[in-house]
Design an enzyme around this catalytic site. Structure first.
Site, PDB file in Angstrom:
ATOM      1  N   CYS A  38      32.747  40.688  41.047  1.00 26.08           N
ATOM      2  CA  CYS A  38      32.980  42.058  41.176  1.00 26.08           C
ATOM      3  C   CYS A  38      34.739  42.353  40.938  1.00 26.08           C
ATOM      4  O   CYS A  38      35.536  42.105  42.387  1.00 26.08           O
ATOM      5  CB  CYS A  38      32.766  42.106  43.136  1.00 26.08           C
ATOM      6  SG  CYS A  38      33.714  44.158  43.506  1.00 26.08           S
TER       7      CYS A  38
ATOM      8  N   CYS B 141      37.183  43.931  43.465  1.00 25.89           N
ATOM      9  CA  CYS B 141      37.685  42.897  44.639  1.00 25.89           C
ATOM     10  C   CYS B 141      38.556  42.533  43.991  1.00 25.89           C
ATOM     11  O   CYS B 141      39.522  42.258  44.942  1.00 25.89           O
ATOM     12  CB  CYS B 141      36.705  42.051  45.138  1.00 25.89           C
ATOM     13  SG  CYS B 141      34.507  42.592  44.924  1.00 25.89           S
TER      14      CYS B 141
END
Length: 112
Positions: free
Chosen positions: A38, A41
């Site tokens: 991700c 993230c």
């Protein structure tokens, strides 16, 4: 990977330790539900480390979604990053997606 920022690692919690580390904590805990795949993230990580450094009244921990699917399912985590604020053993705020630091602070403080 090298970074100009000092190495700071947020504590990681697991399915097995979630109750003790988060739900039974005496202070509020912000859980960063993240995944290695991700990119947002990774964008949020330095902001969460900064938050952890600057706030003594709040713990910030991380939970890898791929390795801890039981807890993610329990709290309905459907996307990453999702940050969930727990107070007195209960979730009180859920923040989905990356955001600027100032917005993160205002959203966290809105629940104080």
């Amino acid at each position: 990977m090298t970074s100009a920022a000092p190495a700071h690692r947020l504590p990681a919690v697991t399915d097995d330790g979630f109750v003790a580390d988060v739900l039974e904590s005496e202070q509020p805990v912000l859980v960063d539900f993240w995944a290695a795949w991700c990119p947002p993230c990774r964008t949020m990580r330095p902001l969460l480390e900064r938050l952890d450094d600057e706030r003594d009244d709040l713990r910030v921990v991380t939970m890898d979604l791929d390795e801890n699917q039981r807890t993610a399912a329990r709290y309905g985590i459907m996307s990453a990053p999702t940050m969930m604020l727990f107070r007195d053993g209960a979730p009180v705020r859920t923040l989905v997606g990356a955001r600027p630091y100032s917005r993160l602070l205002s959203e966290i403080d809105g629940q104080r």
